[in-house]
Every structure is written in structure tokens, then in C-alpha cells.
Design a protein around this motif. Structure first.
Motif, PDB file in Angstrom:
ATOM      1  N   ARG A   1       0.836  -1.209   0.000  1.00  0.00           N
ATOM      2  CA  ARG A   1       0.000   0.000   0.000  1.00  0.00           C
ATOM      3  C   ARG A   1       0.866   1.253   0.000  1.00  0.00           C
ATOM      4  NH1 ARG A   1      -4.211  -0.745   4.861  1.00  0.00           N
ATOM      5  NH2 ARG A   1      -5.476  -2.437   4.074  1.00  0.00           N
ATOM      6  N   PHE A   2       0.282   2.351  -0.500  1.00  0.00           N
ATOM      7  CA  PHE A   2       1.010   3.625  -0.376  1.00  0.00           C
ATOM      8  C   PHE A   2       0.519   4.400   0.847  1.00  0.00           C
ATOM      9  CE2 PHE A   2      -2.469   4.098  -3.391  1.00  0.00           C
ATOM     10  CZ  PHE A   2      -3.194   5.151  -2.835  1.00  0.00           C
ATOM     11  N   GLU A   3      -0.525   3.930   1.505  1.00  0.00           N
ATOM     12  CA  GLU A   3      -1.084   4.416   2.785  1.00  0.00           C
ATOM     13  C   GLU A   3      -1.827   5.745   2.688  1.00  0.00           C
ATOM     14  OE1 GLU A   3      -1.100   1.993   4.496  1.00  0.00           O
ATOM     15  OE2 GLU A   3       0.791   0.955   4.674  1.00  0.00           O
ATOM     16  N   THR A   4      -1.262   6.736   2.035  1.00  0.00           N
ATOM     17  CA  THR A   4      -1.987   7.999   1.781  1.00  0.00           C
ATOM     18  C   THR A   4      -1.323   8.718   0.610  1.00  0.00           C
ATOM     19  OG1 THR A   4      -2.514  10.211   2.611  1.00  0.00           O
ATOM     20  CG2 THR A   4      -0.585   9.182   3.570  1.00  0.00           C
ATOM     21  N   SER A   5      -2.146   9.404  -0.182  1.00  0.00           N
ATOM     22  CA  SER A   5      -1.581  10.171  -1.302  1.00  0.00           C
ATOM     23  C   SER A   5      -1.220  11.581  -0.850  1.00  0.00           C
ATOM     24  CB  SER A   5      -2.600  10.235  -2.442  1.00  0.00           C
ATOM     25  OG  SER A   5      -3.787  10.867  -1.981  1.00  0.00           O
TER      26      SER A   5
ATOM     27  N   ILE B   1      -0.607  -5.813  -9.144  1.00  0.00           N
ATOM     28  CA  ILE B   1      -0.441  -4.891  -8.024  1.00  0.00           C
ATOM     29  C   ILE B   1      -1.707  -4.839  -7.170  1.00  0.00           C
ATOM     30  CG2 ILE B   1      -0.044  -2.455  -7.397  1.00  0.00           C
ATOM     31  CD1 ILE B   1       2.431  -3.863  -8.577  1.00  0.00           C
ATOM     32  N   MET B   2      -1.514  -5.057  -5.885  1.00  0.00           N
ATOM     33  CA  MET B   2      -2.595  -4.838  -4.922  1.00  0.00           C
ATOM     34  C   MET B   2      -2.125  -3.694  -4.043  1.00  0.00           C
ATOM     35  SD  MET B   2      -3.203  -8.766  -3.912  1.00  0.00           S
ATOM     36  CE  MET B   2      -3.608  -9.980  -5.166  1.00  0.00           C
ATOM     37  N   THR B   3      -2.856  -2.605  -4.094  1.00  0.00           N
ATOM     38  CA  THR B   3      -2.399  -1.453  -3.320  1.00  0.00           C
ATOM     39  C   THR B   3      -3.596  -0.634  -2.846  1.00  0.00           C
ATOM     40  OG1 THR B   3      -0.834   0.400  -3.259  1.00  0.00           O
ATOM     41  CG2 THR B   3      -2.066   0.120  -5.306  1.00  0.00           C
ATOM     42  N   GLY B   4      -3.295   0.342  -1.996  1.00  0.00           N
ATOM     43  CA  GLY B   4      -4.363   1.167  -1.450  1.00  0.00           C
ATOM     44  C   GLY B   4      -3.862   1.975  -0.267  1.00  0.00           C
ATOM     45  N   PHE B   5      -4.726   2.197   0.699  1.00  0.00           N
ATOM     46  CA  PHE B   5      -4.429   3.227   1.696  1.00  0.00           C
ATOM     47  C   PHE B   5      -5.174   2.953   2.994  1.00  0.00           C
ATOM     48  CE2 PHE B   5      -7.762   4.172  -1.286  1.00  0.00           C
ATOM     49  CZ  PHE B   5      -8.827   4.538  -0.475  1.00  0.00           C
TER      50      PHE B   5
ATOM     51  N   ASP C   1      -8.975  13.911   0.370  1.00  0.00           N
ATOM     52  CA  ASP C   1      -7.855  12.974   0.272  1.00  0.00           C
ATOM     53  C   ASP C   1      -8.310  11.569  -0.119  1.00  0.00           C
ATOM     54  OD1 ASP C   1      -5.719  14.629   0.639  1.00  0.00           O
ATOM     55  OD2 ASP C   1      -5.628  14.402   2.808  1.00  0.00           O
ATOM     56  N   ILE C   2      -9.498  11.182   0.344  1.00  0.00           N
ATOM     57  CA  ILE C   2      -9.953   9.821   0.003  1.00  0.00           C
ATOM     58  C   ILE C   2     -10.122   9.674  -1.506  1.00  0.00           C
ATOM     59  CG2 ILE C   2     -11.936   8.251   0.114  1.00  0.00           C
ATOM     60  CD1 ILE C   2     -11.752   8.310   2.966  1.00  0.00           C
ATOM     61  N   LEU C   3     -10.692  10.705  -2.145  1.00  0.00           N
ATOM     62  CA  LEU C   3     -10.855  10.605  -3.606  1.00  0.00           C
ATOM     63  C   LEU C   3      -9.489  10.590  -4.293  1.00  0.00           C
ATOM     64  CD1 LEU C   3     -13.982  12.820  -4.352  1.00  0.00           C
ATOM     65  CD2 LEU C   3     -13.793  10.329  -4.429  1.00  0.00           C
ATOM     66  N   ASN C   4      -8.546  11.375  -3.741  1.00  0.00           N
ATOM     67  CA  ASN C   4      -7.185  11.347  -4.308  1.00  0.00           C
ATOM     68  C   ASN C   4      -6.552   9.971  -4.101  1.00  0.00           C
ATOM     69  OD1 ASN C   4      -7.398  14.000  -5.014  1.00  0.00           O
ATOM     70  ND2 ASN C   4      -6.444  14.770  -3.136  1.00  0.00           N
ATOM     71  N   ASN C   5      -6.813   9.374  -2.932  1.00  0.00           N
ATOM     72  CA  ASN C   5      -6.265   8.039  -2.655  1.00  0.00           C
ATOM     73  C   ASN C   5      -6.815   7.010  -3.647  1.00  0.00           C
ATOM     74  OD1 ASN C   5      -4.911   9.076  -0.463  1.00  0.00           O
ATOM     75  ND2 ASN C   5      -6.385   8.375   1.052  1.00  0.00           N
ATOM     76  N   LEU C   6      -8.126   7.115  -3.890  1.00  0.00           N
ATOM     77  CA  LEU C   6      -8.734   6.177  -4.850  1.00  0.00           C
ATOM     78  C   LEU C   6      -8.153   6.395  -6.249  1.00  0.00           C
ATOM     79  CD1 LEU C   6     -12.494   6.222  -3.759  1.00  0.00           C
ATOM     80  CD2 LEU C   6     -10.925   4.285  -3.638  1.00  0.00           C
TER      81      LEU C   6
ATOM     82  N   GLY D   1      -8.285  -0.038   4.192  1.00  0.00           N
ATOM     83  CA  GLY D   1      -8.987  -0.381   5.426  1.00  0.00           C
ATOM     84  C   GLY D   1      -8.900   0.778   6.394  1.00  0.00           C
ATOM     85  N   PRO D   2      -9.701   0.714   7.458  1.00  0.00           N
ATOM     86  CA  PRO D   2      -9.699   1.819   8.418  1.00  0.00           C
ATOM     87  C   PRO D   2      -8.427   1.853   9.245  1.00  0.00           C
ATOM     88  CG  PRO D   2     -11.047  -0.010   9.201  1.00  0.00           C
ATOM     89  CD  PRO D   2     -10.617  -0.374   7.816  1.00  0.00           C
TER      90      PRO D   2
END
Ligand code: SF4
Length: 392
Positions: free
Chosen positions: A211-215, A246-250, A261-266, A280-281
Motif C-alpha cells: 500500500r502507499f497508505e496515503t496520497s 499490483i494490490m495497493t491502497g491506503f 484525500d480519500i478521492l485522491n487516494n482512490l 482499510g480503516p
């Protein structure tokens, strides 16, 4: 119970095949086998992972056939058109992915980590945590058990960033597993040298969970002292270039994140070409600097799943264990009904799983694995989902 439906090869062009099961046709990549039209295979994440004898395939298909159509009917009823955001998202999931749901097993083989992420219980400054490492043969034997006895076709091998597992040890593990009982082998071992990742790809590993955790660059650098967002993002891009899925997210709800930020993360997850979205939370750990912050409300997590499904309908979306921890009774069900179509079952032996404490009271830790599988399969059937993942 099988977590994949055998597919019949109906077309081959170079290393891309079309396979068919119950009238559904999917494209898969074949890197490992000499295949001809009419062969039967198991595929995961778009890769052929096992060639299977015709007789065995026909028997499995017979067991699946009637049941598969029943599940589809249930899934269609559950996704009846609606104006509710989660139901709309779930309907889109049904349209794009039918009723298949990937089930991945996860083996957490070491809780040592050289890093100090503020949100994580495995951070190296958490001196209260008892540390463990599984030896390579112990990992391999557990993988063989998961593949051959529990029928998993996709396994995640996860650890903190632990340099004890050098290129030789990691190569030994991947080589033995891929030679002995092939599966979709997914690595989740953090930021390691690109040469290591290249070698492990050559040996048969085909997916990465990183994951990149946050953008949000400012939040990233605060949460992961000494690290830069661009390094993480560049590594994910390089891994994709090597050929890895790749499996990734935040994390949802990291302290300091701002509106939007959530939309940027997506958007970043999508831009990185994620085969699977994994978010995940944030759940605070009492022995970390973020112990006094609160996790996000469950609605925020479900909204994020629904938004992801609506914005990026082709994506696979995972219901993470953290989400199941936030709502132990219904987290998984709610996530699947908000548009998710993937889940993970923790296969780490009990004595270690308690210690893989990225956040406290993780769901499923200490439960009997056979019982857990039974419960999950029962839930999938209730929702009309077939535990299977065939192709692209
Ligand atoms: S999030 Fe990962 S890299 Fe950071 S401390 Fe935890 S295990 Fe280590």
C-alpha cells in the motif's frame, strides 16, 4: 470446498488463453504450462496457476454446476435495482464481476520491522511487542497445507520489513512453493531492493501487496518518518513494469488527512494500475504515538468501498481484516454488500497471529481455521457469491 472453478481452455494465442466455465469466458495469462485447447486449468488473478487432469476437472465442475446457477440467482435478487448508494455499488459489482469472490489466504511470517510507522503496532520502537519469525521450511509447509489440504489457490506472504529474509531465503521459499504446489503467490514484504523482486518474479511470484497508505505527501512523511511518498509510488510502478499484479491502497482516517484525500487516494490506486484495491480503516494501537486518535466510523469505510466500485467498476475490491475488526459481527457482509468482491482468510498459526499486532484485537485471530472457512463460505452462499476467481 474449492476456492476456484476449473476453466476449459478454448483459445490460445502466445501466452494468452481464453478459458470458459459455465458459459463465462475469461482471458488469462499462461507463464508456466504447456497448454492445448481442451485442457483444464485453475486461474487466479488472471494467471494460470495449475493445469489439472480432465477427470478431476469434470468432477469438480459437476459439484459446482447446479450450485453455481443457484448462487447466481441469489446474487441477482440481492442486487435488485435500488437508489441506495451501497446497493447501486453492489449492482455495478454484479454487472462487472458476476458473482465471483476471490478468497486469498494470508500467512504472516514475521513481525519484525525495521521501520517506525506511527500508526503500526509492529513499529521497531514498540518494545512491548514480543517478536517472532517463521523459518523458511515452516512457511513452506504451511503453504503446502493451505494449498493441498485447504484448497487455497492464492496466498499472501506477509511480514514487516524484515531483512532476516534475504534474497537467498526468499528465493528458497518461492522456488520450493512454486515447484511443489503452485499458487498465485503474493508478496507483501515492504520496500525491498528491486533485484530481489526481479529474482522472485523469475521464480514464479506474480503479485505484490504494497500500500502507499496515503496520497497526501505531508501526512505520508509524518506517518512514515524517514520515508518519501514518491519512493513508495515509484517502487510500485517499477513492480508493475516487472509484470507483477499490483494490490495497493491506503488507510482510511489517518490523522491529518484532509477533505478530498480519500478521492485522491482512490485515484492514485487506480492510476497505479491496481489489480486489487486494498484499503482499510486506521485502527489506533495503544503502544504507538497515535494511541489517542479514533478510528473512522464504519459508514466512512463503506462509503469508500461504494465510491471505489462506482468510480472504478472493473477493480477488485478487498474487504480488509481491519474492516472486519471495526465491526466483528457484520463488517465482512456489509463490505461485500457495498460493492467489494474479495476477502482474505488468515492462516497464520495462532501462536504467531496474536503477535502480528499491527492494530489490536484483530478479527479472526485465535479462531479455528476450518471453522472460519466454514463461516465465510456460508456467508458467501447467503449472498449468492461463488468463491472463485478465474481471470481478467
Ligand atoms: S506499516 Fe509496515 S513498514 Fe510500517 S512499521 Fe508496520 S510493518 Fe513496518
Amino acid at each position: 470446498m474449492c476456492y476456484a472453478i476449473p476453466g476449459k481452455v478454448i483459445e490460445i494465442e502466445d501466452n494468452i488463453c481464453k478459458i470458459e466455465y459455465f458459459g463465462i469466458i475469461k482471458k488469462v495469462r499462461n507463464d508456466f504450462y504447456d497448454l492445448k485447447i481442451g485442457d483444464y486449468v485453475y486461474a487466479q488473478g488472471g494467471f494460470v496457476i495449475q493445469k489439472i487432469p480432465e477427470e478431476e476437472a469434470r468432477e469438480t465442475l459437476k459439484i459446482w454446476e447446479e450450485f453455481f446457477y443457484k448462487l447466481k440467482e441469489v446474487d441477482l435478487r440481492v442486487t435488485y435495482p435500488s437508489k441506495d448508494l451501497y446497493k447501486i455499488a453492489n449492482r455495478i459489482r454484479q454487472e462487472y464481476h458476476d458473482n465471483s469472490c476471490c478468497i486469498h489466504g494470508i500467512i504472516e511470517f514475521s513481525n519484525y520491522c525495521r521501520n517506525n510507522c506511527l500508526y503500526c503496532g509492529l513499529r521497531k520502537d514498540n518494545k512491548k511487542l514480543k517478536r517472532y519469525r517463521m523459518e523458511p521450511d515452516e512457511i513452506i509447509n504451511l503453504a503446502f497445507y493451505a494449498i493441498n489440504k485447504l484448497n487455497f489457490k492464492a496466498l499472501v506472504f506477509q511480514s514487516g520489513e524484515d531483512l532476516y529474509y534475504d534474497i537467498d531465503k526468499l528465493s528458497y521459499i518461492v522456488k520450493r512453493i512454486m515447484e511443489g504446489s503452485p499458487c498465485l503467490l503474493i508478496l507483501s514484504i515492504g520496500e525491498r531492493e528491486i533485484e530481489i523482486y526481479k529474482r522472485l518474479y523469475e521464480l514464479g511470484a506474480r503479485a505484490i501487496l504494497l500500500r502507499f497508505e496515503t496520497s497526501n505527501k505531508k501526512v505520508y512523511e509524518k506517518m512514515r518518518p524517514g520515508h518519501k511518498l514518491e519512493d513508495r509510488v515509484n517502487l510500485i510502478r517499477e513492480l508493475k513494469e516487472i509484470g507483477y499484479l499490483i494490490m495497493t491502497g491506503f488507510l482510511i482516517g489517518l490523522p491529518g488527512e484532509e477533505e478530498g484525500d480519500i478521492l485522491n487516494n482512490l485515484a492514485l490506486t487506480n492510476e497505479l494500475g491496481a489489480e486489487m484495491f486494498s484499503f482499510g480503516p486506521f485502527i489506533p494501537h495503544p503502544d504507538t504515538p497515535l494511541k489517542d486518535f479514533l478510528p473512522p466510523p464504519m459508514e466512512k469505510v463503506l462509503d469508500t468501498i461504494a465510491q471505489a466500485r462506482i468510480l472504478y467498476p472493473n477493480s477488485k475490491i478487498l474487504v480488509t481484516t481491519a474492516m472486519q475488526t471495526l465491526d466483528k459481527k457484520d463488517g465482512l457482509k456489509k463490505g461485500l454488500l457495498a460493492g467489494a468482491n474479495s476477502l482474505m482468510i488468515n492462516l497464520t498459526p495462532k501462536e504467531y497471529a496474536y503477535l502480528y499486532e499491527i492494530y489490536p484485537n484483530r478479527d479472526g485471530v485465535g479462531e479455528d481455521i476450518n471453522q472460519k472457512i466454514k463461516e465465510i463460505i456460508a456467508l458467501l452462499h447467503e449472498l449468492g457469491r461463488a468463491p472463485a476467481d478465474i481471470g481478467l
